[in-house]
Design an enzyme around this catalytic site. Structure first.
Site, short mmCIF file in Angstrom:
data_model
loop_
_atom_site.label_atom_id
_atom_site.label_comp_id
_atom_site.label_asym_id
_atom_site.label_seq_id
_atom_site.Cartn_x
_atom_site.Cartn_y
_atom_site.Cartn_z
N TYR A 273 0.81 -1.23 0.00
CA TYR A 273 0.00 0.00 0.00
C TYR A 273 0.84 1.27 0.00
O TYR A 273 2.05 1.24 0.15
CB TYR A 273 -1.04 -0.01 1.11
CG TYR A 273 -0.63 -0.10 2.55
CD1 TYR A 273 0.66 0.07 3.00
CD2 TYR A 273 -1.62 -0.37 3.51
CE1 TYR A 273 0.98 0.00 4.33
CE2 TYR A 273 -1.30 -0.45 4.86
CZ TYR A 273 0.00 -0.26 5.26
OH TYR A 273 0.30 -0.34 6.60
N GLU A 274 0.16 2.38 -0.22
CA GLU A 274 0.78 3.70 -0.41
C GLU A 274 1.74 3.70 -1.61
O GLU A 274 2.78 4.34 -1.60
CB GLU A 274 1.51 4.17 0.85
CG GLU A 274 0.67 4.20 2.10
CD GLU A 274 -0.66 4.92 1.91
OE1 GLU A 274 -0.77 5.75 1.00
OE2 GLU A 274 -1.60 4.62 2.66
N GLY A 275 1.34 3.00 -2.66
CA GLY A 275 2.18 2.86 -3.84
C GLY A 275 3.06 1.65 -3.69
O GLY A 275 3.93 1.60 -2.81
N GLN B 222 7.29 2.80 -6.29
CA GLN B 222 8.33 3.61 -5.64
C GLN B 222 9.63 3.56 -6.44
O GLN B 222 10.34 4.58 -6.57
CB GLN B 222 8.60 3.09 -4.22
CG GLN B 222 7.38 3.04 -3.32
CD GLN B 222 6.69 4.37 -3.17
OE1 GLN B 222 7.34 5.40 -3.02
NE2 GLN B 222 5.37 4.37 -3.20
#
Length: 596
Positions: A442-444, A449
């Site tokens: 999650y969060e990319g 990244q």
């Protein structure tokens, strides 16, 4: 169920000896009065709260999970979570690093960062409830109207209200340009928002009085893709002008996800049925505003895996010293016992040292980044603020991806120390592994990244940010290159710096002909960059340890040996990774889709 003791000694080492935060903070008017005594006192109290209040709820919260009442459209958190949150708020922890203008304590981010490591070690699922509020606070502080700040920020700062980020929809995750949630303007300046969001951490719960959802949606006639996204503030309860909660807003939890880990956190499917919201920033510029939240969240996810790495290491170490199994290959080490403790075996030590090195490297890196954020926000020199901002931008994807990859490795190794007992729930180790796995997603995702680091942060600015960070490494290498005692650290550091420069240029040249070359190289490239950063910090830590090895404090002996292990056993991964990154896109893209 195991134990957690905050690593205060190593935190002191990183903050006071490695980073010299007291000296750094004196340059920042907002934090000039924050000295070592204040920092140490906060850490001591934070250690008590996390080990005594939160850690005992970690295993039970995982086993119980959250409860969704479909008829009432409510979510109840595990037993003890709500009461722990009340203590957290009463203790002023939510306000630690927030602006005094809105009721915060005004302490530096670097101190709050260390506290969040403790929170994540003790209970990652619980920590996600208040953790997301920090991102909402930063986003509103930077992009909200004066009225929005007046009404909402004091409540977020106090912890009375919490925040979420509502991005993902059933048909789109990373590609937010595909989102369908719609916002229609009302005559009173508000908007009516309709749509469905999924995977919303802490989307509904019983811990706070109100929940502030930051929702991405499309306004009428918005451009297609990511350029047509706006950001809205959608409260669970519409606030009255005096700050009390008013009527219920129709943003409801339709279900909570059945997940592999972080069971104590409510990951919700959220339905907006004509919910009332207010735009944050400008129409169609919502992604820019949300990036403030997203970047804070990415750094926070790195802290989650640092926390899990540390607590998994601690428990595996205790087990390895106690568990008897076979005799040492080099001779009996515990003649008074029927077998030797497993910590005498070389591969058990390898597993423990892997987790220990990954934790200590991550602690140094994340504390450094947090300090750079403090300098970016508060330094009186605009050029220094810009330089710090660039460095934070460069290091953020490394914090998120490299540390979470390492967290998965470290928790798995720590579980392996237990043998079959590690696979059994009662020991608690398998929970750390399950919880760690989401942090890579999650969060990319970590692939995203990696693309962000190589494509946007490095190649798009012709390597400017990387070169600036590389200059710090080269200066350190030149300063200590003739010190024989430092050669085992400085030589590989300097060598890797040169290899990263060459690799970056090579990939950049290939990308001119084929952009898939960036996608093919990005993941191994980020791990190489991660090792470059870790090598830099381990070399610095080794220098301090060498200077103090005769002090009588065995902490420095342990630090030095951990640095040696890192360079001997973990750093060599870079050779393989560089070969992978150089191998090109053809070996990935040549196979016809129908032949898979």
């Amino acid at each position: 169920m195991g134990q957690y003791v905050a690593p205060i000694r190593d935190m002191h080492f990183v903050l006071h000896e490695l980073l010299k935060v007291e000296e750094q903070l004196k340059e920042l008017p907002a934090h000039a009065e924050t000295d070592a005594d204040i920092i140490n006192a906060v850490l001591e109290e934070g250690a008590k709260f996390t080990s005594e209040v939160l850690f005992p709820l970690n295993h039970s919260g995982d086993r119980e999970g959250c409860h969704h009442d479909a008829e009432a459209k409510t979510v109840t958190t595990p037993k003890g979570f709500k009461e722990a949150y009340k203590q957290y708020v009463e203790g002023g922890w939510a306000a630690l690093a927030c602006d005094p203008e809105f009721g915060g304590q005004g302490l530096p981010v670097v101190l709050n960062n260390s506290f969040y490591e403790m929170l994540n070690s003790s209970n990652q699922a619980w920590t996600m409830y208040p953790g997301l509020s920090h991102g909402a606070y930063e986003c509103l502080k930077e992009h909200g109207t004066d009225e929005q700040k007046r009404l909402y920020l004091p409540k977020l700062v106090s912890g009375e209200w919490t925040g979420t980020m509502c991005l993902t929809e059933p048909h789109c995750g990373t590609d937010l340009g595909l989102l369908r949630t719609k916002a229609i303007p009302n005559e009173d300046g508000s908007w009516t928002i309709t749509g469905n969001k999924i995977f919303i951490s802490a989307g509904e719960h019983d811990m706070s009085e109100n929940i502030l959802h930051l929702v991405l949606a499309r306004v009428p006639d918005a451009p297609e893709g990511s350029k047509g996204i706006s950001l809205f503030l959608v409260p669970k309860f519409l606030p009255n002008q005096d700050g009390t909660v008013g009527e219920r807003n129709p943003i409801f939890c339709g279900a909570i996800e059945e997940k592999m880990g972080i069971h104590g956190n409510s990951t919700c499917q959220m339905n907006l049925d004509g919910a009332k919201g207010w735009i944050i920033g400008q129409p169609n510029k919502g992604l820019n505003a949300m990036f403030v939240f997203m970047n804070a969240a990415r750094l926070g996810v790195g802290m989650q895996s640092l926390g899990l790495t540390e607590v998994a290491y601690q428990n595996a170490l205790v087990y390895a010293k106690d568990r008897l199994q076979m005799r040492s290959l080099s001779g009996v080490k515990a003649p008074d016992k029927p077998a030797d403790p497993i910590i005498v075996h070389p591969d058990v030590r390898r597993m423990l040292l892997t987790a220990k090195a990954f934790a200590e490297g991550a602690r140094a890196l994340t504390s450094y980044v947090a300090l750079q954020i403090d300098r970016e926000l508060n330094h009186p020199d605009e050029d220094v603020r810009k330089e710090c901002a660039d460095e934070v931008a460069l290091l953020t994807p490394i914090v998120k991806a490299f540390i979470t990859d390492n967290g998965w490795i470290a928790t798995s190794e720590a579980m392996q120390v237990y043998g079959g007992h590690g696979y059994i729930a009662e020991w608690g180790m398998e929970q750390f592994v399950r919880d760690a796995r989401i942090n890579m997603i999650y969060e990319g995702t970590n692939t995203v990244q990696s693309l962000d680091l190589l494509g946007r942060k490095i190649l798009m600015d012709n390597g400017s940010k990387l070169r600036k960070f590389g200059e710090k490494i080269r200066a350190f290498v030149e300063e200590h290159g003739t010190d024989e005692a430092m050669s085992e650290f400085v030589t590989p550091l300097g060598d890797l710096g040169e290899k990263v420069t060459k690799l970056t240029m090579e990939i950049g040249m290939k990308a001119f002909q084929n952009q898939d070359e960036v996608g093919a190289a990005a993941v191994p490239y980020l791990r190489v960059a991660g090792h470059l950063v870790f090598s830099y910090f381990f070399a610095q830590m080794a220098k301090i340890a060498l200077e103090k090895k005769d002090s009588g404090d065995r902490f420095y002996e342990a630090k030095l040996q951990t640095a040696r292990f890192y360079f001997a056993r973990l750093y060599p991964e870079t050779a393989m990774l560089i070969r992978q990154a150089r191998s090109g896109a053809a070996n990935l893209m040549a196979l016809d889709v129908d032949l898979f």
